[in-house]
Design an enzyme around this catalytic site. Structure first.
Site, PDB file in Angstrom:
ATOM      1  N   HIS A   1      37.745  33.591  42.740  1.00 16.00           N
ATOM      2  CA  HIS A   1      38.414  34.582  42.230  1.00 16.00           C
ATOM      3  C   HIS A   1      39.560  33.720  41.675  1.00 16.00           C
ATOM      4  O   HIS A   1      40.328  33.056  42.271  1.00 16.00           O
ATOM      5  CB  HIS A   1      38.786  35.495  43.359  1.00 16.00           C
TER       6      HIS A   1
ATOM      7  N   ARG B   1      46.338  42.485  36.255  1.00 16.72           N
ATOM      8  CA  ARG B   1      46.152  41.794  34.835  1.00 16.72           C
ATOM      9  C   ARG B   1      45.705  43.011  34.089  1.00 16.72           C
ATOM     10  O   ARG B   1      46.121  43.022  32.912  1.00 16.72           O
ATOM     11  CB  ARG B   1      45.329  40.856  34.983  1.00 16.72           C
TER      12      ARG B   1
END
Ligand SMILES: Cc1cc2nc3c(=O)[nH]c(=O)nc-3n(C[C@H](O)[C@H](O)[C@H](O)COP(=O)(O)OP(=O)(O)OC[C@H]3O[C@@H](n4cnc5c(N)ncnc54)[C@H](O)[C@@H]3O)c2cc1C
Ligand SMILES: *[C@@H]1O[C@H](CO)[C@@H](O)[C@H](O)[C@H]1NC(C)=O
Length: 495
Positions: A275, A298
């Protein structure tokens, strides 16, 4: 001795009698055989639940001081295809859709042992709606919110509407239910150290606790989790390139040796999910354990900077973003990590809402005026604000989320949210080969995969279902499907 055995058998009868109600004396006397469950995450709890439901006494061993494993941290939810909740939200889905998505995600690995793998995937998807129903109707957990996750063709990941994340809700509710049942006993700070084998069959477990080494006899369900947190041990062995990389998993030795020591076949051991964004906590920057920085930061408009510069389209897949980070120079070798800045403008900060409040509370992100940032960061903010204004990004980002900050002097009093992140390991696809009845498999002399009698496994410790890549929400699902299966099978072999 004979008398003693007789007594134990009596106690056993009492335990398995459904009309029996708990008293202290009985609780202290142990039956001589029981279903032994190793690990107190969701897979172990599911197995224990079904075993006591079938009338079998269960002893659960947990190495840690507290139950719940990594399961208690799960935050996105559990997959189900064709559920009541999807129906309520007018999401049309079937096990076949889910099957197609899973096969696609498993990728090329599917070609190795195709029939075995597709049978496991079939079982997983076909039972998914029933597992969601079990958790809601029988256990009493809210799973009414359905979300779309990457790799799924429709929304099918279920969680509750309240504040409690799904992993914590599932683990605490199941534990509470189990602890009311006199057939169940959890022993914490007790590490299973070996399986007891007689004539090729597993007969019990040896474990160590504060009193020394002890034994428990009976069929065994191993639900001891994955090895992403074992960064200098198993991870270094199977993926030397990831040695020392921190993890969103607890830092603990991988448990697979228990199974390989009795001949279990291991599959997909080098397949590890990484990740791109685990928080580097300023209070303990080199900790091997990192808190996950949600993808949504994000998605809502956050950007990533290395040395004050953007270097990747932040909305690319986990793999692409992670690889872009790992191409940069790590900032530490003892814990192999990178120092990437995660920055959100005021629009993205607002959209991140309660998540952000929690990260601030934990000291993982802070708010700062643009004018207070390093000169290099101010330049980066202005440059990206220009990209958003023009709609053209050299790195290929086309969705800017809620970013609204304008370039130039006028933005200096506006507040951005800032934190530091690194690549982390997140999930291990590999593990012990097992079949749709959750029996652990070994290779016989003819090279065929055959069950090891007396031994079942479920959850992240097993391999073969996810192949190259696990779909989000499918690991809680495998805990439920194969944990319950293992519990039923082990109980019926005992009774
Ligand atoms: C931050 C985070 C978020 C996640 N979110 C999701 C999500 O939203 N949806 C999803 O599907 N998946 C999610 N996952 C993945 C998922 O949570 C795990 O894959 C799953 O919970 C594993 O469950 P388990 O029961 O197999 O193992 P665990 O829950 O890890 O439990 C294993 C237990 O076994 C114990 N143990 C190990 N060895 C021994 C031994 N020798 N003796 C005794 N005890 C032992 C361990 O201490 C541990 O408590 C997430 C993972 C993380 C880390
Ligand atoms: C990461 O970089 C920032 C500056 O951009 C610095 O303040 C911080 O201390 C660094 N953290 C680590 C762990 O190196």
């Amino acid at each position: 001795m004979l008398h003693h055995r007789h007594l134990l058998r009596q106690v056993f009868k009492v335990f398995t009698n459904p009309t029996y109600s708990a008293t202290k004396e009985y609780h202290m006397a142990l039956p001589d055989r029981q279903v032994v469950v190793i690990g107190s995450g969701f897979a172990g709890l599911s197995a224990a639940y079904e075993a006591v439901k079938a009338g079998a006494p269960v002893r659960m061993l947990e190495r840690g001081p507290k139950p719940g494993g990594n399961s208690i941290k799960a935050s996105s939810g559990i997959n189900g295809a064709g559920t009541l909740f999807q129906n309520q939200h007018r999401i049309y889905d079937t096990p076949d859709n889910f099957y197609q998505d899973s096969v696609k995600s498993a990728g090329k690995s599917l070609k190795e042992n195709e029939q075995h793998r597709t049978e496991l995937i079939r079982t997983l998807v076909d039972r998914s709606a029933a597992e969601v129903k079990w958790l809601t109707d029988e256990i009493g957990i809210d799973l009414s919110v359905v979300a779309p996750l990457g790799g799924h063709s429709v929304a099918r990941t279920h969680r509750g509407a309240g504040k409690l994340p799904p992993g914590a809700a599932i683990v605490t509710t199941l534990l509470k239910k189990l602890e009311l049942n006199p057939l169940f006993k959890l022993i914490t700070s007790a590490e299973a150290t070996a399986l007891i084998v007689e004539n090729g069959a597993v007969r019990g477990v040896e474990y160590r606790d504060e009193n020394g080494v002890e034994k428990l006899l009976g069929p065994v369900v191993v639900a001891a989790g994955g090895f992403a947190g074992d960064s200098n041990g198993m991870l270094a062995k199977y993926r030397p390139d990831l040695a020392g990389v921190p993890s969103t998993n607890e830092n603990r030795p991988g448990p697979h040796g228990l199974l390989s020591s009795v001949g279990a076949e291991m599959m997909d051991m080098s397949r590890v999910q990484i990740h791109p964004t685990g928080f580097v906590d300023p209070k303990d920057p080199l900790s091997a354990y990192k808190f996950l920085a949600a993808e949504m930061l994000r998605g809502e408009g956050g950007i990533l900077l290395y040395d004050g510069q953007r270097f990747v389209n932040e909305l690319e897949t986990r793999e692409v973003v992670s690889n872009a980070i790992m191409k940069q120079k790590p900032t530490s070798q003892s814990t192999k990590q990178w120092n990437v800045t995660l920055l959100l403008d005021p629009g993205a900060c607002e959209a991140a809402g309660s998540h952000l409040g929690f990260y601030q509370f934990k000291g993982l992100m802070e708010k700062k005026k643009v004018g207070e940032l390093d000169a290099q960061l101010i330049t980066a903010v202005d440059r990206y604000a220009q990209v958003v204004a023009s709609g053209k990004d050299d790195l290929g980002r086309t969705n800017f989320g809620r970013w609204r900050l304008k370039p130039g002097e006028t933005n200096r009093n506006e507040e951005v949210c800032i934190g530091h992140v690194t690549v982390v390991t997140h999930f291990t696809m590999g593990g012990a080969a097992f079949n749709t009845e959750a029996q652990v498999l070994r290779r016989d002399d003819a090279g065929q995969l055959v069950p090891i009698p007396g031994l079942w496994a479920a959850g992240e410790i097993t391999g073969g279902i996810h192949g190259d890549n696990r779909l989000g929400g499918s690991s809680l699902l495998e805990c439920s499907v194969f944990g319950r299966e293992a519990g039923r099978q082990a109980a019926s072999s005992l009774l």
